[in-house]
Scaffold this motif. Structure first.
Motif, PDB file in Angstrom:
ATOM      1  N   GLU A  74       0.848  -1.199   0.000  1.00  0.00           N
ATOM      2  CA  GLU A  74       0.000   0.000   0.000  1.00  0.00           C
ATOM      3  C   GLU A  74       0.878   1.240   0.000  1.00  0.00           C
ATOM      4  OE1 GLU A  74      -2.984   0.501   2.979  1.00  0.00           O
ATOM      5  OE2 GLU A  74      -3.971  -1.406   2.510  1.00  0.00           O
ATOM      6  N   THR A  75       0.498   2.217  -0.801  1.00  0.00           N
ATOM      7  CA  THR A  75       1.223   3.487  -0.856  1.00  0.00           C
ATOM      8  C   THR A  75       0.235   4.616  -0.618  1.00  0.00           C
ATOM      9  OG1 THR A  75       2.741   2.566  -2.511  1.00  0.00           O
ATOM     10  CG2 THR A  75       2.712   4.969  -2.240  1.00  0.00           C
ATOM     11  N   ILE A  76       0.503   5.469   0.372  1.00  0.00           N
ATOM     12  CA  ILE A  76      -0.368   6.608   0.674  1.00  0.00           C
ATOM     13  C   ILE A  76       0.223   7.862   0.033  1.00  0.00           C
ATOM     14  CG2 ILE A  76      -1.341   8.057   2.489  1.00  0.00           C
ATOM     15  CD1 ILE A  76      -1.346   5.649   4.313  1.00  0.00           C
TER      16      ILE A  76
ATOM     17  N   VAL B  19      -6.588  12.308   0.129  1.00  0.00           N
ATOM     18  CA  VAL B  19      -5.558  11.261   0.139  1.00  0.00           C
ATOM     19  C   VAL B  19      -5.843  10.236  -0.963  1.00  0.00           C
ATOM     20  CG1 VAL B  19      -4.596   9.339   1.467  1.00  0.00           C
ATOM     21  CG2 VAL B  19      -5.076  11.502   2.599  1.00  0.00           C
ATOM     22  N   LEU B  20      -4.791   9.779  -1.619  1.00  0.00           N
ATOM     23  CA  LEU B  20      -4.863   8.638  -2.533  1.00  0.00           C
ATOM     24  C   LEU B  20      -4.143   7.466  -1.883  1.00  0.00           C
ATOM     25  CD1 LEU B  20      -3.970  10.327  -5.959  1.00  0.00           C
ATOM     26  CD2 LEU B  20      -6.230   9.792  -5.099  1.00  0.00           C
ATOM     27  N   VAL B  21      -4.796   6.312  -1.851  1.00  0.00           N
ATOM     28  CA  VAL B  21      -4.165   5.099  -1.327  1.00  0.00           C
ATOM     29  C   VAL B  21      -4.088   4.093  -2.471  1.00  0.00           C
ATOM     30  CG1 VAL B  21      -4.247   3.262   0.375  1.00  0.00           C
ATOM     31  CG2 VAL B  21      -5.133   5.542   0.958  1.00  0.00           C
ATOM     32  N   ALA B  22      -2.873   3.771  -2.901  1.00  0.00           N
ATOM     33  CA  ALA B  22      -2.664   2.855  -4.017  1.00  0.00           C
ATOM     34  C   ALA B  22      -2.294   1.474  -3.493  1.00  0.00           C
ATOM     35  CB  ALA B  22      -1.565   3.380  -4.932  1.00  0.00           C
TER      36      ALA B  22
ATOM     37  N   PHE C 100      -7.343  -5.205   3.588  1.00  0.00           N
ATOM     38  CA  PHE C 100      -6.869  -3.829   3.617  1.00  0.00           C
ATOM     39  C   PHE C 100      -6.140  -3.579   4.933  1.00  0.00           C
ATOM     40  CE2 PHE C 100     -10.538  -2.165   0.755  1.00  0.00           C
ATOM     41  CZ  PHE C 100      -9.883  -2.677  -0.357  1.00  0.00           C
ATOM     42  N   SER C 101      -5.231  -2.608   4.903  1.00  0.00           N
ATOM     43  CA  SER C 101      -4.575  -2.196   6.138  1.00  0.00           C
ATOM     44  C   SER C 101      -5.603  -1.519   7.048  1.00  0.00           C
ATOM     45  CB  SER C 101      -3.442  -1.210   5.827  1.00  0.00           C
ATOM     46  OG  SER C 101      -3.978   0.006   5.341  1.00  0.00           O
ATOM     47  N   SER C 102      -5.304  -1.472   8.343  1.00  0.00           N
ATOM     48  CA  SER C 102      -6.225  -0.825   9.288  1.00  0.00           C
ATOM     49  C   SER C 102      -6.385   0.656   8.953  1.00  0.00           C
ATOM     50  CB  SER C 102      -5.715  -0.992  10.719  1.00  0.00           C
ATOM     51  OG  SER C 102      -4.403  -0.451  10.849  1.00  0.00           O
ATOM     52  N   ASN C 103      -5.316   1.261   8.424  1.00  0.00           N
ATOM     53  CA  ASN C 103      -5.378   2.675   8.054  1.00  0.00           C
ATOM     54  C   ASN C 103      -6.394   2.896   6.928  1.00  0.00           C
ATOM     55  OD1 ASN C 103      -4.779   5.380   7.937  1.00  0.00           O
ATOM     56  ND2 ASN C 103      -2.995   5.119   6.609  1.00  0.00           N
ATOM     57  N   LEU C 104      -6.312   2.063   5.874  1.00  0.00           N
ATOM     58  CA  LEU C 104      -7.243   2.187   4.755  1.00  0.00           C
ATOM     59  C   LEU C 104      -8.655   1.828   5.195  1.00  0.00           C
ATOM     60  CD1 LEU C 104      -7.981   2.655   1.835  1.00  0.00           C
ATOM     61  CD2 LEU C 104      -7.082   0.388   1.269  1.00  0.00           C
ATOM     62  N   ASP C 105      -8.785   0.814   6.022  1.00  0.00           N
ATOM     63  CA  ASP C 105     -10.111   0.431   6.534  1.00  0.00           C
ATOM     64  C   ASP C 105     -10.765   1.596   7.273  1.00  0.00           C
ATOM     65  OD1 ASP C 105     -11.208  -1.968   5.840  1.00  0.00           O
ATOM     66  OD2 ASP C 105     -10.054  -3.130   7.287  1.00  0.00           O
ATOM     67  N   ASP C 106      -9.999   2.266   8.112  1.00  0.00           N
ATOM     68  CA  ASP C 106     -10.543   3.394   8.878  1.00  0.00           C
ATOM     69  C   ASP C 106     -10.956   4.536   7.956  1.00  0.00           C
ATOM     70  OD1 ASP C 106     -10.185   2.060  11.234  1.00  0.00           O
ATOM     71  OD2 ASP C 106      -8.278   3.031  11.732  1.00  0.00           O
ATOM     72  N   LEU C 107     -10.115   4.810   6.959  1.00  0.00           N
ATOM     73  CA  LEU C 107     -10.436   5.884   6.016  1.00  0.00           C
ATOM     74  C   LEU C 107     -11.737   5.596   5.277  1.00  0.00           C
ATOM     75  CD1 LEU C 107      -6.937   6.680   4.440  1.00  0.00           C
ATOM     76  CD2 LEU C 107      -8.347   8.250   5.761  1.00  0.00           C
ATOM     77  N   LEU C 108     -11.904   4.351   4.835  1.00  0.00           N
ATOM     78  CA  LEU C 108     -13.110   3.990   4.088  1.00  0.00           C
ATOM     79  C   LEU C 108     -14.350   4.051   4.962  1.00  0.00           C
ATOM     80  CD1 LEU C 108     -11.716   1.022   1.950  1.00  0.00           C
ATOM     81  CD2 LEU C 108     -12.456   3.254   1.108  1.00  0.00           C
ATOM     82  N   LYS C 109     -14.228   3.585   6.196  1.00  0.00           N
ATOM     83  CA  LYS C 109     -15.388   3.601   7.098  1.00  0.00           C
ATOM     84  C   LYS C 109     -15.828   5.032   7.410  1.00  0.00           C
ATOM     85  CE  LYS C 109     -14.355  -0.829   9.331  1.00  0.00           C
ATOM     86  NZ  LYS C 109     -13.855  -1.491  10.567  1.00  0.00           N
ATOM     87  N   LYS C 110     -14.869   5.925   7.586  1.00  0.00           N
ATOM     88  CA  LYS C 110     -15.202   7.301   7.942  1.00  0.00           C
ATOM     89  C   LYS C 110     -15.747   8.094   6.755  1.00  0.00           C
ATOM     90  CE  LYS C 110     -11.751   7.590  11.649  1.00  0.00           C
ATOM     91  NZ  LYS C 110     -10.473   8.214  12.065  1.00  0.00           N
TER      92      LYS C 110
END
Length: 736
Positions: A143-145, A174-177, A199-209
């Protein structure tokens, strides 16, 4: 003339018919032949057991193979196309042919393989598919942020190019690739279409929010638009603009997927007819919203990006839908024409034959023919029957008749907009003597046979007819012709008008000479038929507007040209529509909404040099132009204010310079449209000299000068340039 309706049940057709694997390097490439209802999940598992794979899979693996290829479902890789691209052979049962369609074939009378690979279910029922395979590969995931503030399109393209698969989530700023890279490391996993997860926890949190909150009245809708990767910056700009205009959706997640271009399909997200092999980037949205119309303004914006593709397997504007008609009932039309002309028809006799002839007999440019698309709106004067007779006597290779289902909401009553009373009485009486030119049309009408003989051999007719005839109005009639436009340029024609020979050739030649600078070109108009002094003055004024600056400068005075005088880029037309259709309602007329929308999107238009071939605007007693109730001064002013308020959204002060009721009407309407955040000031002015030399240029207000007479506007501009601080095209407007 419709084939019988029948149903083929395929749910039990979910078996593998053959698995053909190479014995050595000299053998044929590996393939698998399956029935249509085998799921991608089961197919992928089977192939993995034999160390083979389909190299790029969509996220949803529980769809059937036939459903996947029919809709162009795909993964995200610049190196691998859709599963439709993997089809090497297939069989369909079609209601239009007595025998199954088997591909590949060499019969030019049958639909091409490129259509069958992704036919959206319109060609027939798939009964078997053969797919090309590749050896199974293993991938590692990363994953790349990328903060949007430090984003560069070149870096994203490099990432997508250097990895096997790349899937980007655009969440707010933010773009997450997520990337999959081929590897032999112990952590690498065999490809199965689900390697993106977890997904990483970071991406999961972003999507949920950022995801839309679930709502009982909402459903999950998905929309996708593909554009050449070379236009990635323009895509991001268009989407960012849309987010600013739709702030409630600005933080919702969007996806960017990647595909190589393909000439193996016609209607897939990566289909292309060019030889440049430019890859695609796909903007994908999957939101829980009350209606898919949420996406309509976004798609309308993206359509303006050249050479893009709609994903027909997802929600899209009805006007974008590709035309399909029963292949055996209609012969193939000639190659793509240079110009499509749409002509709505409603009770157009005795003028209709001459209008049709004036288009179909035009000499087209050397680059292609002219395609006239005609649709009747439940005429009762013989127009409908005349069109049918004409289609029956024209050469089969130059005509196509398409039957469409009527809008279920349509009724036998006139459309609401036509039920408004006229704003003024007719200035031509139905008992007025017939002009000699009209007398000839009545006493010696052009027969369908005579007309067919004069059609230019490069020109074609597409007749769009309702299977159940209902009167739906001009806007709906014009809108149902949109899916049948095949040309890069579009023109408009009314069924009671005519145009000079070589008119379209002159328009197309001029727009071609500008090499893409102009989005549209108009010709001069002239009034024919009954004499109407007001209309003659109207077109004389329009004919004086020649340059792009003229058109923009007077857009809030009147429409700068009749739509029938215009030829424009088809993709520009689609981006100027209202939810994918022509706007035609109690407030808006088609031409007024189109032109104001055209200029609000910064498109450019100019007119042919004077004395070029003209358009003839026929005046007659049945004509509604300028008499219709929604064309009152008050209603037109309200329409103009709606667009003016958008253009002047950043202006804190708007001054209106005029006198009397005109001044009061403009001030009141602007206050209503602009709201409390904008100060609207009335300036009573009889066009006498004034001096604003002491104004602070940093506090420069927007100014509207409401004067109807052309000589008054010339005087206004002279005074403003002399003593009014100079004319500023961004802040000074003529209105009427």
């Amino acid at each position: 003339p419709h084939p019988p309706t029948f149903r083929i049940e395929t749910s039990m057709m979910d078996r593998v018919l053959s698995l053909d694997l190479p014995l050595d390097s000299t053998s044929s490439p590996p393939t698998i032949t399956v029935q249509p209802s085998l799921s991608l999940r089961n197919l992928t598992s089977l192939l993995s057991d034999h160390n083979y794979m389909l190299p790029s899979l969509p996220i949803l693996l529980d769809q059937t193979v036939a459903g996947c290829v029919s809709t162009g479902s795909h993964g995200s890789s610049l190196h691998e196309g859709t599963i439709s691209d993997r089809i090497t052979a297939m069989t369909l049962i079609s209601p239009h042919y007595p025998a199954p369609l088997t591909y590949p074939h060499s019969d030019d009378s049958l639909p091409p393989f490129e259509l069958a690979r992704c036919a959206l279910g319109k060609l027939g029922v798939i009964t078997s598919l053969t797919l090309a395979l590749t050896p199974l590969k293993k991938y590692v995931r990363s994953e790349t942020i990328i903060p949007l503030s430090s984003f560069t399109s070149s870096a994203l393209v490099e990432l997508a190019s250097s990895t096997s698969h790349c899937w980007v989530h655009w969440i707010g700023e933010v773009l997450v690739a997520i990337s999959l890279t081929e590897s032999d490391s112990p952590s690498a996993l065999p490809y199965n279409g689900r390697n993106w997860y977890p997904f990483s926890s970071n991406l999961d949190d972003l999507l949920k929010k950022s995801s839309p909150p679930p709502s009982p009245s909402s459903k999950n809708y998905t929309f996708q638009h593909s554009i050449p990767l070379s236009h990635l910056d323009l895509l991001l700009h268009k989407v960012s603009e849309w987010k600013l205009s739709n702030p409630s959706f600005s933080k919702y997640p969007m996806e960017l997927k990647f595909l190589p271009s393909s000439s193996l399909t016609l209607h897939a997200p990566n289909s292309t007819t060019t030889t440049t092999n430019t890859p695609f980037v796909c903007l994908n949205v999957w939101w829980n919203v009350p209606s898919p119309n949420t996406f309509s303004s976004l798609q309308s914006s993206l359509v303006a990006i050249p050479d893009g593709n709609v994903h027909f397997g997802k929600w899209h504007l009805p006007s974008m839908r590709p035309p399909f008609s029963p292949p055996t009932l209609q012969p193939s039309l000639p190659p793509t024409p240079q110009l499509s002309v749409i002509m709505p028809v409603y009770n157009a006799q005795p003028y209709l034959p001459e209008a049709l002839l004036s288009v179909l007999s035009q000499t087209p440019p050397s680059a292609g023919g002219i395609e006239l698309i005609v649709s009747d709106d439940c005429s009762s004067d013989g127009s409908y029957e005349y069109l049918q007779q004409l289609a029956s006597v024209m050469p089969p290779s130059s005509v196509k008749v398409v039957y469409i289902s009527s809008d279920s909401s349509a009724t036998s009553l006139p459309p609401p907009a036509l039920q408004l009373p006229p704003r003024q009485s007719a200035d031509i009486s139905s008992s007025s003597p017939l002009p000699s030119s009209i007398q000839a049309l009545v006493t010696n009408p052009i027969t369908p046979q005579e007309l067919a003989k004069q059609v230019h051999p490069s020109n074609t007719l597409i007749l769009v007819l309702q299977s159940e005839r209902k009167n739906v109005g001009q806007g709906a009639t014009m809108s149902r012709m949109l899916p049948h436009i095949r040309s890069p340029y579009t023109g408009f024609m009314e069924s009671d008008d005519t145009r000079s020979p070589l008119n379209y050739q002159a328009l197309l030649s001029h727009i071609s000479l500008t090499q893409g600078y102009l989005d549209g070109v108009c010709c001069e108009a002239e009034c024919v038929g009954w004499e109407r002094e007001g209309m003659a003055r109207y077109v004389e004024w329009q004919n004086t507007l020649l340059s792009t600056d003229d058109f923009r400068k007077f857009r809030f005075v009147e429409i700068p040209s009749l739509m029938q005088t215009l030829v424009l880029k088809t993709n520009v037309l689609r981006s100027c529509l209202h939810n994918g259709a022509f706007r035609d309602d109690l407030k808006w007329s088609i031409d007024y909404h189109f032109w104001l929308n055209f200029f609000s999107k910064k498109f450019l238009c100019a007119r042919l040099p004077q004395n070029s071939p003209k358009f003839q605007w026929r005046q007659h007693p049945g004509q509604q132009t300028r008499r219709h109730g929604r064309l009152s001064i008050e209603n037109l002013r309200s329409c103009k204010c709606e667009f003016l308020s958008r253009e002047l959204v950043e202006s804190k002060t708007i001054e209106v310079w005029s006198v009397g009721k005109t001044l009061g009407g403009w001030v009141d309407d602007l206050k209503s449209q602009c709201g409390d955040g904008t100060l609207v000031v009335a300036k009573e002015w009889n066009v006498s000299p004034f001096d604003i030399s002491e104004w602070n240029p940093d506090l420069r207000p927007a100014r509207l000068f409401a004067f109807g007479m052309d000589k008054m506007r010339k005087r206004v501009e002279s005074i403003v340039n002399d003593k009014g601080g100079g004319w500023n095209d961004d802040l000074d407007f003529f209105v009427s």
